[in-house]
Design an enzyme around this catalytic site. Structure first.
Site, PDB file in Angstrom:
ATOM      1  N   ARG A  23      28.779  50.037  32.487  1.00 53.35           N
ATOM      2  CA  ARG A  23      28.690  49.323  31.225  1.00 53.35           C
ATOM      3  C   ARG A  23      28.512  47.829  31.501  1.00 53.35           C
ATOM      4  O   ARG A  23      29.036  47.298  32.492  1.00 53.35           O
ATOM      5  CB  ARG A  23      29.978  49.560  30.438  1.00 53.35           C
ATOM      6  CG  ARG A  23      30.047  48.947  29.038  1.00 53.35           C
ATOM      7  CD  ARG A  23      29.112  49.639  28.103  1.00 53.35           C
ATOM      8  NE  ARG A  23      29.497  49.403  26.695  1.00 53.35           N
ATOM      9  CZ  ARG A  23      28.634  49.390  25.702  1.00 53.35           C
ATOM     10  NH1 ARG A  23      27.337  49.566  25.930  1.00 53.35           N
ATOM     11  NH2 ARG A  23      29.039  49.220  24.452  1.00 53.35           N
ATOM     12  N   THR A  55      19.829  54.918  22.096  1.00 51.12           N
ATOM     13  CA  THR A  55      20.365  55.162  23.425  1.00 51.12           C
ATOM     14  C   THR A  55      19.581  56.355  23.954  1.00 51.12           C
ATOM     15  O   THR A  55      18.832  56.966  23.215  1.00 51.12           O
ATOM     16  CB  THR A  55      21.874  55.469  23.272  1.00 51.12           C
ATOM     17  OG1 THR A  55      22.490  54.327  22.697  1.00 51.12           O
ATOM     18  CG2 THR A  55      22.546  55.823  24.563  1.00 51.12           C
ATOM     19  N   THR A  93      21.836  52.728  27.713  1.00 53.40           N
ATOM     20  CA  THR A  93      21.258  52.140  26.505  1.00 53.40           C
ATOM     21  C   THR A  93      21.018  50.639  26.646  1.00 53.40           C
ATOM     22  O   THR A  93      21.566  49.984  27.540  1.00 53.40           O
ATOM     23  CB  THR A  93      22.200  52.382  25.301  1.00 53.40           C
ATOM     24  OG1 THR A  93      21.567  51.958  24.098  1.00 53.40           O
ATOM     25  CG2 THR A  93      23.506  51.627  25.477  1.00 53.40           C
ATOM     26  N   ASP A 100      28.606  45.148  20.460  1.00 56.72           N
ATOM     27  CA  ASP A 100      29.582  46.232  20.487  1.00 56.72           C
ATOM     28  C   ASP A 100      31.013  45.725  20.629  1.00 56.72           C
ATOM     29  O   ASP A 100      31.965  46.497  20.501  1.00 56.72           O
ATOM     30  CB  ASP A 100      29.266  47.213  21.623  1.00 56.72           C
ATOM     31  CG  ASP A 100      28.236  48.242  21.211  1.00 56.72           C
ATOM     32  OD1 ASP A 100      27.818  48.228  20.038  1.00 56.72           O
ATOM     33  OD2 ASP A 100      27.844  49.062  22.052  1.00 56.72           O
ATOM     34  N   GLY A 104      24.443  55.831  18.564  1.00 55.29           N
ATOM     35  CA  GLY A 104      25.427  54.878  18.076  1.00 55.29           C
ATOM     36  C   GLY A 104      26.743  55.560  17.765  1.00 55.29           C
ATOM     37  O   GLY A 104      27.260  56.355  18.554  1.00 55.29           O
TER      38      GLY A 104
END
Length: 575
Positions: free
Chosen positions: A110, A387, A405, A429, A480
């Protein structure tokens, strides 16, 4: 014998043969069988959102590579053929299961917030959220993790060299590929936003400004050069070499705060996945900073003692119960989920069966609970739409579930023109302000506030289900906030409703995320069912299709791939 008599006798003989029990058993009636059929495979299966990426994975497997080798090849290939979500400028999660060792692990690649990030960076002087700042600016981009994550997976669990698994992607970028209709439509639909950036316009539209059309060959020489540098020099080239310089020059040109030091300091992290059980199956899914694994297990725990099989797929009773469980999990998400390196996420408490029973006791069998009557639970000491997801499995016992994504379709819309790729907008996010919804309507709290070096919360939920120690179901989805519920429903469709993998993936979906107070449904549910749900107090809203779950089921008959028809380029290829 007259010809007519001979013909009549022959006809009678044929009729007798057709009606005999032997013939009936040898040739079943044409009305029997499944409506949907998964792609079969004897030795391996690859399922992705793009045929060319599936072919790249298949080719690596044919050359003797394992499922991880193929997964890394697919990740780089999607960065070429599906730039709206496939990426080297974003990040994601990978879950890996190895039957031989019994180990299930995950790689967290991430994105992270730059060192210059701070909690109120997307608020104005009055404390109001500036949406454009967290979505379409250089500061919308977290430090990318894809290259580091793919390289870590390959080094620890693959069997091939980086340059070998990247070869298909380099070839596709250099030589080009025929554009599918979805590719052309995506660029056309996003043109107003993408043309705001000069570099993006140069990369994704023709020199005269016109749009690319389906069937035309699209080449990306800048991206081919970048991928070649990474293949030859290793992943640190992206974070410390020429590519890093190009990336930071673009950030600076757009007044962003990310620096070369941010890139140099980025590291992917290997984590233990969240583990739960459901009706005798072991569920392994991504742990925080993904919220998906926690809430998949939490929801399944709430459903464990209800007979969904008897209730039936698509019935009002099933949809009501699952919706009520979903909204309670999403309420907890708003308070308790964040980066575990910065916040003590109460995973054990949230996935506790005792806690699930307490939540289940709140659910009426015939009446919806208003969302304003639901909030994050009181835990006791039980202690992004564009994504892309893909799944790979081989006959050595390796299985890979990967979701990554850029966040929005085409991320921030800002490209690194000299390097040929788009930047993410994952900073959206984070909770720009606790209690204020993000672009997907998700509410966040202090646990997911912006902080330097922190990983933003995600809904990405790569999942592997095992049965009696064997890999059974490899699944996940884009979408999402709908990722969690899409993945949940594929699992339930297989385990509770006995669907084959293609039926499980193709079946209509529904979604409830607590706020807004609505049950979102795809086309395909009975109007009678929807009226019954409304009679129970649910606010039912029909909207566009959700998710794109590229999934694999493995049983005694071999590998079965389910490519999601919601993406016209989806592809399952078996070996």
């Amino acid at each position: 014998m007259p010809a007519r008599t001979s013909s009549t006798l022959a006809g009678l003989l044929c009729l007798l043969v057709m009606l005999s029990p032997l013939a009936a058993s040898a040739q079943p009636p044409i009305i029997e069988g499944e409506r949907f059929h998964g792609e079969p495979g004897e030795h391996a299966m690859v399922v992705t959102s793009h045929t060319l990426a599936s072919q790249a994975g298949r080719d690596i497997l044919r050359q003797g590579g394992n499922a991880v080798d193929a997964a890394v090849a697919i990740g780089f290939a999607l960065a070429v053929v599906q730039p709206r979500s496939g990426n080297i400028g974003g990040g994601g999660f990978m879950v890996i299961s190895d039957e031989k060792s019994g180990e299930v692990t995950s790689i967290d690649y991430r994105e992270t917030a730059p060192a210059g990030a701070f909690e109120t960076m997307f608020q104005d002087d009055q404390g109001n959220v500036i949406e454009e700042a967290s979505r379409h600016s250089a500061n919308a981009s977290g430090v990318p993790g894809t290259v580091a994550g793919m390289a870590m997976a390959l080094k620890r669990y693959g069997s091939m060299s980086l340059d070998r698994v990247m070869a298909p992607a380099i070839r596709l970028a250099r030589d080009g590929f025929a554009i599918p209709q979805r590719f052309a439509d995506g660029l056309n639909d996003s043109r107003e936003q993408l043309e705001k950036d000069d570099g993006t316009r140069r990369l994704f539209y023709k020199a005269d400004g016109s749009a690319w059309r389906a069937g035309e060959v699209f080449r990306q020489p800048e991206l081919a050069a970048t991928l070649t540098r990474i293949a030859q020099n290793g992943p640190r080239e992206f974070y410390e070499g020429e590519t890093a310089d190009h990336l930071i020059n673009t950030i600076k040109a757009h007044d962003g705060i990310m620096t070369l030091e941010d890139l140099k300091g980025y590291r992917a992290v290997e984590r233990a996945p969240v583990h739960g059980s459901y009706r005798g199956y072991d569920i392994y899914a991504m742990a925080p900073p993904s919220s998906g694994g926690v809430h998949i297990v939490q929801i399944l725990n709430m459903l464990e003692h209800d007979d969904l099989t008897a209730m039936g797929f698509g019935s009002a009773a099933t949809m009501h119960l699952m919706s009520e469980a979903m909204r309670r999990a999403y309420a907890d998400r708003s308070k308790y989920l964040g980066d575990p390196d910065f916040f003590d996420v109460p995973v054990r408490a949230l996935t506790s069966t005792d806690y699930a029973r307490a939540l289940r006791a709140q659910i009426s069998p015939d009446r919806a609970t208003p969302s304003d009557a639901i909030g994050p639970g009181n835990l006791t000491p039980y202690e992004s739409n564009e994504t892309t997801h893909y799944s790979v499995a081989d006959d050595s016992g390796l299985a890979v579930s990967n979701t990554y994504t850029l966040n929005f379709s085409y991320g921030s819309g800002i490209a690194v023109p000299e390097a040929g790729f788009l930047l993410n907008n994952e900073m959206d996010d984070f909770s720009a302000k606790p209690g204020v919804p993000n672009a997907f309507g998700l509410i966040g709290g202090e646990a997911n506030a912006v902080a330097p070096g922190k990983r933003m919360l995600s809904s990405m939920t790569p999942t592997i289900v095992k049965h009696e120690g064997k890999n059974f179901l490899i699944t996940g989805s884009p979408g999402g906030s709908r990722i969690i519920t899409t993945t949940l429903e594929v699992i339930s469709n297989v385990i509770d409703h006995g669907m084959n993998i293609q039926s499980a993936v193709s079946a209509p979906r529904f979604h409830d995320q607590w706020l807004p107070d609505e049950v979102r449904v795809e086309d395909g549910f009975s109007p009678d069912t929807l009226r019954l749900l409304e009679g129970m107090g649910h606010h039912v809203v029909q909207k566009s299709a959700m998710g794109a779950s590229q999934s694999i089921l493995i049983n005694k008959d071999g590998f079965h791939g389910g490519a999601d028809p919601r993406r016209e380029t989806s592809s399952a290829i078996g070996l």
